[in-house]
Design an enzyme around this catalytic site. Structure first.
Site, PDB file in Angstrom:
ATOM      1  CG  HIS A 299       8.192 -23.092   9.236  1.00 57.37           C
ATOM      2  ND1 HIS A 299       8.598 -21.901   9.783  1.00 57.37           N
ATOM      3  CD2 HIS A 299       8.879 -24.072   9.888  1.00 57.37           C
ATOM      4  CE1 HIS A 299       9.503 -22.144  10.721  1.00 57.37           C
ATOM      5  NE2 HIS A 299       9.690 -23.440  10.803  1.00 57.37           N
ATOM      6  CG  HIS A 376     -17.482  25.460  -4.174  1.00 59.45           C
ATOM      7  ND1 HIS A 376     -17.255  24.130  -3.908  1.00 59.45           N
ATOM      8  CD2 HIS A 376     -16.875  25.707  -5.365  1.00 59.45           C
ATOM      9  CE1 HIS A 376     -16.511  23.602  -4.859  1.00 59.45           C
ATOM     10  NE2 HIS A 376     -16.269  24.530  -5.759  1.00 59.45           N
TER      11      HIS A 376
END
Length: 473
Positions: A299, A376
């Protein structure tokens, strides 16, 4: 002119789920020995797992997330202030493995009842009351790279690797002649009920007395844990321990498992470790697609890893969709033209690769031949941001129009654009992946959407926009 009715199939859709009804389980607490009742209830979308202590004034609710874990010594304990709840992992494992995303759990004491030490009874009751599909999409976190956590002190490690679903391999080892080394694998959560859920928790006889001295396992017995006797002790000492646990005396010279019920599987302890991992990974708060390989898990390392995963998720809150150029698209450029009025040079979506009830994933390949690159910019070609927004909106339009009959008779128009952020230049050679989702149901022809544009794993632009669906005259 005859108009076609379009049906757009939805792929990769997975909805959140909750219980169809409530159920309660009764039993004693492993550590407190108290008589306890735990009740699992349906919960709304995006609720997650929450635990409510109904025996405490104000009936406080604890969010079942990794950061709220305060103890992992003999189980997983979550808390909010002074209110805590332990031994939650077996119940959460059942919810997570069976695909339930939202549940309110009410308990009348400081821990869940231990039952038989497995998830079996939780699974049986979930299957009995049924599972209800909800409207919200299940929010998977997809593992795209190796993530690992090592504990040098214990030699434990957890590694998670990319996989198409959630799967686990656990390897355990102890200084024990009975379970010196074991491993178990769960390749699909669909096998959890039959292959993992009945695996019981286990304890070594040599651990019992120290645990009792700590005031723990007051409710432990031979019916709720596998008890392993693998180091011979004196008959007197074993008899004394048996009297404390209120079980029959055993021959101290005979090593082995003390339970009257035999092992369900030879590697039942390793399978129970998988069960524990699933319960602790439920505290991550999102379903995972990935394979866990755990060595000597427990755990403590499970929780550390779950916390690390939550940090990883926060860093990558918005994940790039998975794009496989070899897969057949859901909609190619010709199908897109059946839905959108845009044509060269303003058709800015090349294909749709995924669609759910409230989201779409689309692709635009940016080439050096795009008309806008002529001005661009000639020396440093950059895709205009306004066209990135337009492309995103076209993807959103495909999502919206796929839900109406005769979509070619409808158009979508911007009403508002908000929260636009450009994070990186888009240049020739980039493949843009758009993920656009509805922020609310469409009402009166108005839809608000949130979109992200990715190049690889990187977000290059994001925006929120509102559009109106208008029937063409």
């Amino acid at each position: 002119m005859t108009f076609c009715h379009f049906f757009i199939p939805i792929y990769n859709m997975s909805k959140q789920k909750t219980l169809s009804g409530s159920f309660s389980l009764y039993g004693k607490g492993l550590h407190t020995g108290l008589s306890l009742t735990v009740t699992f209830n349906p919960a709304p979308e995006n609720h997650g797992y929450k635990i409510q202590r109904i025996d405490v004034e104000g009936e406080p609710i604890i969010d079942a997330i990794a950061e709220n874990v305060i103890d992992t010594s003999r189980g997983t304990v979550v808390a909010k202030g002074d209110v805590r709840c332990s031994t939650i992992e077996h119940g959460l494992a059942a919810l997570y493995a069976l695909g339930i995303d939202n549940c309110l759990i009410q308990v009348n004491g400081p821990e869940f009842p231990i039952l038989d030490g497995s998830s079996k009874h939780y699974v049986e009751n979930i299957q009995r009351v049924g599972i209800e599909e909800q409207n919200a999409e299940k929010d998977y976190y997809i593992i795209k790279k190796k993530i690992e956590f090592h504990d040098k002190k214990t030699g434990s490690s957890i590694v998670i690797l990319p996989d198409e679903q959630f799967s686990i391999t656990a390897m355990i080892s102890f200084e024990s002649q009975l379970i010196n080394s074991q491993f178990a694998t769960l390749d699909s959560m669909s096998d959890f009920a039959s292959e993992i859920s009945s695996a019981r928790t286990f304890v070594f006889v040599r651990e019992i007395e120290p645990l009792l001295n700590l005031g723990l396992i007051k409710g432990g017995d031979l019916d709720n844990a596998i008890v392993i006797y693998e180091r011979e002790m004196s008959q007197e000492a074993l008899d004394k321990l048996a009297d404390t646990l209120k079980v029959e005396h055993r021959d101290a010279t005979k090593l082995g498992y003390l339970n009257s019920k035999p092992l369900v599987w030879p590697n039942e302890p390793a399978r129970h470790k998988i069960l524990d991992i699933i319960g602790d990974m439920a505290l991550i708060g999102r379903p995972i697609k990935g394979r866990i390989i755990a060595t000597r898990p427990g755990h403590t390392i499970n929780n550390k890893f779950a916390r690390q995963m939550r940090k990883e998720i926060r860093k990558n809150e918005v994940q790039a969709p998975i794009y496989d150029a070899n897969e057949e698209p859901l909609m190619d450029v010709n199908k897109i033209r059946n839905l959108l009025p845009h044509r060269y040079p303003m058709q800015l979506v090349d294909k749709v690769i995924e669609m759910g009830s409230n989201y779409i994933v689309a692709v635009k390949n940016v080439t050096s031949n795009e008309e806008f690159f002529q001005g661009h910019f000639p020396q440093e070609p950059v895709m205009p941001g306004v066209l990135q927004i337009e492309a995103m909106a076209q993807a959103g339009g495909l999502l919206v129009l796929s839900s109406v009959e005769e979509p070619e008779r409808w158009s979508t128009y911007f009403l508002r654009i908000n929260d636009v952020k450009f994070r990186r230049k888009v240049v020739p050679g980039d493949t843009l992946i758009f993920r656009v989702e509805l922020m609310a149901p469409i009402r009166h022809g108005i839809s608000t959407m949130r979109g992200h544009v990715f190049v690889g794993e990187t977000v290059v632009m994001e925006a929120t926009f509102t559009a109106q669906i208008v029937k063409n005259k």
